[in-house]
Design a protein around this motif. Structure first.
Motif, PDB file in Angstrom:
ATOM      1  N   ALA A  16       0.825  -1.209   0.000  1.00  0.00           N
ATOM      2  CA  ALA A  16       0.000   0.000   0.000  1.00  0.00           C
ATOM      3  C   ALA A  16       0.862   1.262   0.000  1.00  0.00           C
ATOM      4  CB  ALA A  16      -0.941  -0.007   1.196  1.00  0.00           C
ATOM      5  N   ALA A  17       1.918   1.261   0.787  1.00  0.00           N
ATOM      6  CA  ALA A  17       2.816   2.416   0.845  1.00  0.00           C
ATOM      7  C   ALA A  17       3.515   2.636  -0.494  1.00  0.00           C
ATOM      8  CB  ALA A  17       3.839   2.240   1.967  1.00  0.00           C
ATOM      9  N   GLU A  18       3.951   1.544  -1.123  1.00  0.00           N
ATOM     10  CA  GLU A  18       4.623   1.661  -2.423  1.00  0.00           C
ATOM     11  C   GLU A  18       3.676   2.189  -3.497  1.00  0.00           C
ATOM     12  OE1 GLU A  18       6.145  -2.287  -3.038  1.00  0.00           O
ATOM     13  OE2 GLU A  18       7.892  -1.942  -1.752  1.00  0.00           O
ATOM     14  N   ALA A  19       2.445   1.692  -3.505  1.00  0.00           N
ATOM     15  CA  ALA A  19       1.467   2.155  -4.496  1.00  0.00           C
ATOM     16  C   ALA A  19       1.142   3.626  -4.280  1.00  0.00           C
ATOM     17  CB  ALA A  19       0.193   1.308  -4.420  1.00  0.00           C
ATOM     18  N   TYR A  20       1.015   4.035  -3.031  1.00  0.00           N
ATOM     19  CA  TYR A  20       0.722   5.438  -2.710  1.00  0.00           C
ATOM     20  C   TYR A  20       1.880   6.330  -3.158  1.00  0.00           C
ATOM     21  CZ  TYR A  20      -1.334   9.286  -0.058  1.00  0.00           C
ATOM     22  OH  TYR A  20      -1.925  10.473   0.303  1.00  0.00           O
ATOM     23  N   ALA A  21       3.105   5.908  -2.841  1.00  0.00           N
ATOM     24  CA  ALA A  21       4.294   6.678  -3.216  1.00  0.00           C
ATOM     25  C   ALA A  21       4.445   6.781  -4.730  1.00  0.00           C
ATOM     26  CB  ALA A  21       5.543   6.047  -2.605  1.00  0.00           C
ATOM     27  N   ALA A  22       3.961   5.765  -5.452  1.00  0.00           N
ATOM     28  CA  ALA A  22       4.042   5.777  -6.915  1.00  0.00           C
ATOM     29  C   ALA A  22       2.950   6.646  -7.538  1.00  0.00           C
ATOM     30  CB  ALA A  22       3.937   4.353  -7.450  1.00  0.00           C
ATOM     31  N   TYR A  25      -3.934   5.742  -7.675  1.00  0.00           N
ATOM     32  CA  TYR A  25      -5.191   6.130  -7.042  1.00  0.00           C
ATOM     33  C   TYR A  25      -6.114   4.940  -6.799  1.00  0.00           C
ATOM     34  CZ  TYR A  25      -3.864  10.941  -7.688  1.00  0.00           C
ATOM     35  OH  TYR A  25      -3.197  12.135  -7.609  1.00  0.00           O
ATOM     36  N   VAL A  26      -5.773   3.794  -7.355  1.00  0.00           N
ATOM     37  CA  VAL A  26      -6.554   2.572  -7.179  1.00  0.00           C
ATOM     38  C   VAL A  26      -5.590   1.449  -6.800  1.00  0.00           C
ATOM     39  CG1 VAL A  26      -8.013   0.856  -8.332  1.00  0.00           C
ATOM     40  CG2 VAL A  26      -8.306   3.282  -8.851  1.00  0.00           C
ATOM     41  N   LEU A  27      -5.988   0.676  -5.795  1.00  0.00           N
ATOM     42  CA  LEU A  27      -5.198  -0.468  -5.358  1.00  0.00           C
ATOM     43  C   LEU A  27      -6.144  -1.657  -5.232  1.00  0.00           C
ATOM     44  CD1 LEU A  27      -2.579  -1.749  -4.168  1.00  0.00           C
ATOM     45  CD2 LEU A  27      -3.404  -1.001  -1.929  1.00  0.00           C
ATOM     46  N   THR A  28      -5.860  -2.714  -5.965  1.00  0.00           N
ATOM     47  CA  THR A  28      -6.639  -3.942  -5.849  1.00  0.00           C
ATOM     48  C   THR A  28      -5.765  -4.951  -5.120  1.00  0.00           C
ATOM     49  OG1 THR A  28      -7.692  -3.448  -7.956  1.00  0.00           O
ATOM     50  CG2 THR A  28      -7.936  -5.680  -7.120  1.00  0.00           C
ATOM     51  N   PHE A  29      -6.308  -5.508  -4.037  1.00  0.00           N
ATOM     52  CA  PHE A  29      -5.510  -6.367  -3.166  1.00  0.00           C
ATOM     53  C   PHE A  29      -6.292  -7.633  -2.843  1.00  0.00           C
ATOM     54  CE2 PHE A  29      -3.316  -7.554   0.769  1.00  0.00           C
ATOM     55  CZ  PHE A  29      -2.000  -7.288   0.435  1.00  0.00           C
ATOM     56  N   LYS A  30      -5.639  -8.789  -2.971  1.00  0.00           N
ATOM     57  CA  LYS A  30      -6.271 -10.068  -2.657  1.00  0.00           C
ATOM     58  C   LYS A  30      -5.872 -10.493  -1.257  1.00  0.00           C
ATOM     59  CE  LYS A  30      -4.597 -13.789  -4.416  1.00  0.00           C
ATOM     60  NZ  LYS A  30      -4.167 -14.841  -5.345  1.00  0.00           N
ATOM     61  N   GLU A  75     -10.504 -25.552   2.171  1.00  0.00           N
ATOM     62  CA  GLU A  75     -11.250 -24.483   1.525  1.00  0.00           C
ATOM     63  C   GLU A  75     -10.867 -23.165   2.169  1.00  0.00           C
ATOM     64  OE1 GLU A  75     -15.409 -25.136   1.215  1.00  0.00           O
ATOM     65  OE2 GLU A  75     -15.162 -27.123   0.367  1.00  0.00           O
ATOM     66  N   ARG A  76     -10.660 -22.185   1.343  1.00  0.00           N
ATOM     67  CA  ARG A  76     -10.295 -20.844   1.808  1.00  0.00           C
ATOM     68  C   ARG A  76     -11.195 -19.837   1.103  1.00  0.00           C
ATOM     69  NH1 ARG A  76      -7.066 -23.301   4.873  1.00  0.00           N
ATOM     70  NH2 ARG A  76      -4.901 -22.826   5.111  1.00  0.00           N
ATOM     71  N   THR A  77     -11.388 -18.715   1.746  1.00  0.00           N
ATOM     72  CA  THR A  77     -12.106 -17.613   1.133  1.00  0.00           C
ATOM     73  C   THR A  77     -11.094 -16.566   0.716  1.00  0.00           C
ATOM     74  OG1 THR A  77     -14.040 -18.014   2.500  1.00  0.00           O
ATOM     75  CG2 THR A  77     -13.868 -15.843   1.485  1.00  0.00           C
ATOM     76  N   ALA A  78     -11.172 -16.161  -0.535  1.00  0.00           N
ATOM     77  CA  ALA A  78     -10.327 -15.081  -1.040  1.00  0.00           C
ATOM     78  C   ALA A  78     -11.194 -13.845  -1.189  1.00  0.00           C
ATOM     79  CB  ALA A  78      -9.715 -15.459  -2.385  1.00  0.00           C
ATOM     80  N   LEU A  79     -10.711 -12.746  -0.669  1.00  0.00           N
ATOM     81  CA  LEU A  79     -11.405 -11.471  -0.790  1.00  0.00           C
ATOM     82  C   LEU A  79     -10.621 -10.583  -1.742  1.00  0.00           C
ATOM     83  CD1 LEU A  79     -12.063 -10.901   3.000  1.00  0.00           C
ATOM     84  CD2 LEU A  79     -13.665 -11.788   1.302  1.00  0.00           C
ATOM     85  N   ILE A  80     -11.299 -10.072  -2.730  1.00  0.00           N
ATOM     86  CA  ILE A  80     -10.685  -9.104  -3.633  1.00  0.00           C
ATOM     87  C   ILE A  80     -11.174  -7.739  -3.185  1.00  0.00           C
ATOM     88  CG2 ILE A  80     -10.349  -8.395  -6.032  1.00  0.00           C
ATOM     89  CD1 ILE A  80      -9.419 -11.311  -5.283  1.00  0.00           C
ATOM     90  N   CYS A  81     -10.247  -6.913  -2.751  1.00  0.00           N
ATOM     91  CA  CYS A  81     -10.573  -5.618  -2.154  1.00  0.00           C
ATOM     92  C   CYS A  81     -10.094  -4.494  -3.061  1.00  0.00           C
ATOM     93  CB  CYS A  81      -9.916  -5.469  -0.795  1.00  0.00           C
ATOM     94  SG  CYS A  81     -10.386  -6.751   0.379  1.00  0.00           S
ATOM     95  N   LEU A  82     -10.972  -3.553  -3.316  1.00  0.00           N
ATOM     96  CA  LEU A  82     -10.644  -2.374  -4.111  1.00  0.00           C
ATOM     97  C   LEU A  82     -10.528  -1.190  -3.165  1.00  0.00           C
ATOM     98  CD1 LEU A  82     -10.290  -0.996  -6.894  1.00  0.00           C
ATOM     99  CD2 LEU A  82     -12.759  -0.597  -6.845  1.00  0.00           C
ATOM    100  N   PHE A  83      -9.340  -0.608  -3.132  1.00  0.00           N
ATOM    101  CA  PHE A  83      -9.077   0.570  -2.310  1.00  0.00           C
ATOM    102  C   PHE A  83      -8.862   1.758  -3.230  1.00  0.00           C
ATOM    103  CE2 PHE A  83      -7.741  -3.013   0.226  1.00  0.00           C
ATOM    104  CZ  PHE A  83      -8.108  -2.681   1.519  1.00  0.00           C
ATOM    105  N   ARG A  84      -9.257   2.928  -2.784  1.00  0.00           N
ATOM    106  CA  ARG A  84      -9.050   4.161  -3.536  1.00  0.00           C
ATOM    107  C   ARG A  84      -8.478   5.239  -2.606  1.00  0.00           C
ATOM    108  NH1 ARG A  84     -11.394   4.297  -8.563  1.00  0.00           N
ATOM    109  NH2 ARG A  84     -12.911   2.668  -8.977  1.00  0.00           N
ATOM    110  N   ARG A  85      -7.858   6.204  -3.225  1.00  0.00           N
ATOM    111  CA  ARG A  85      -7.421   7.403  -2.506  1.00  0.00           C
ATOM    112  C   ARG A  85      -7.659   8.589  -3.409  1.00  0.00           C
ATOM    113  NH1 ARG A  85      -2.431   9.962  -3.393  1.00  0.00           N
ATOM    114  NH2 ARG A  85      -1.285   9.108  -5.118  1.00  0.00           N
ATOM    115  N   ARG A  86      -7.660   9.758  -2.825  1.00  0.00           N
ATOM    116  CA  ARG A  86      -7.867  10.992  -3.607  1.00  0.00           C
ATOM    117  C   ARG A  86      -6.607  11.788  -3.684  1.00  0.00           C
ATOM    118  NH1 ARG A  86     -13.875  12.829  -3.232  1.00  0.00           N
ATOM    119  NH2 ARG A  86     -14.743  10.816  -2.919  1.00  0.00           N
TER     120      ARG A  86
END
Length: 86
Positions: A16-22, A25-30, A75-86
């Motif tokens: 998250a820090a690397e994406a923000y520094a780059a 504005y959108v981060l998709t994280f599993k 069995e595992r649950t995978a969550l695909i999370c969409l984060f945004r920043r302004r």
């Protein structure tokens, strides 16, 4: 929280820090749930910690979807999370 969950939260923080520094504005994280059984109601181990770690870096969770699958013999649950920043 446990060693594995701590490591996952640290990875989430780093990504998250690397994406923000780059300037992204959108981060998709599993996120893959740590529990070995997904058929019970309760806390999803490690999930909240990873979401909090990402949000601490300036992101806001805006959407999330879940999928179940077999991983590592269980069995595992995978969550695909969409984060945004302004």
């Amino acid at each position: 929280m446990g060693f594995i969950n701590n490591a996952k939260a640290e990875t989430a923080t780093k990504v998250a820090a690397e994406a923000y520094a780059a300037g992204r504005y959108v981060l998709t994280f599993k996120i893959i749930e740590a529990n070995s059984t997904s058929r019970t109601t309760g806390i999803m181990s490690g999930v909240g910690e990873q979401i909090e770690a990402i949000e601490t870096q300036g992101w806001t969770l805006t959407n999330m979807t879940a999928a179940e699958g077999k991983a590592l013999g269980g069995e595992r649950t995978a969550l695909i999370c969409l984060f945004r920043r302004r």
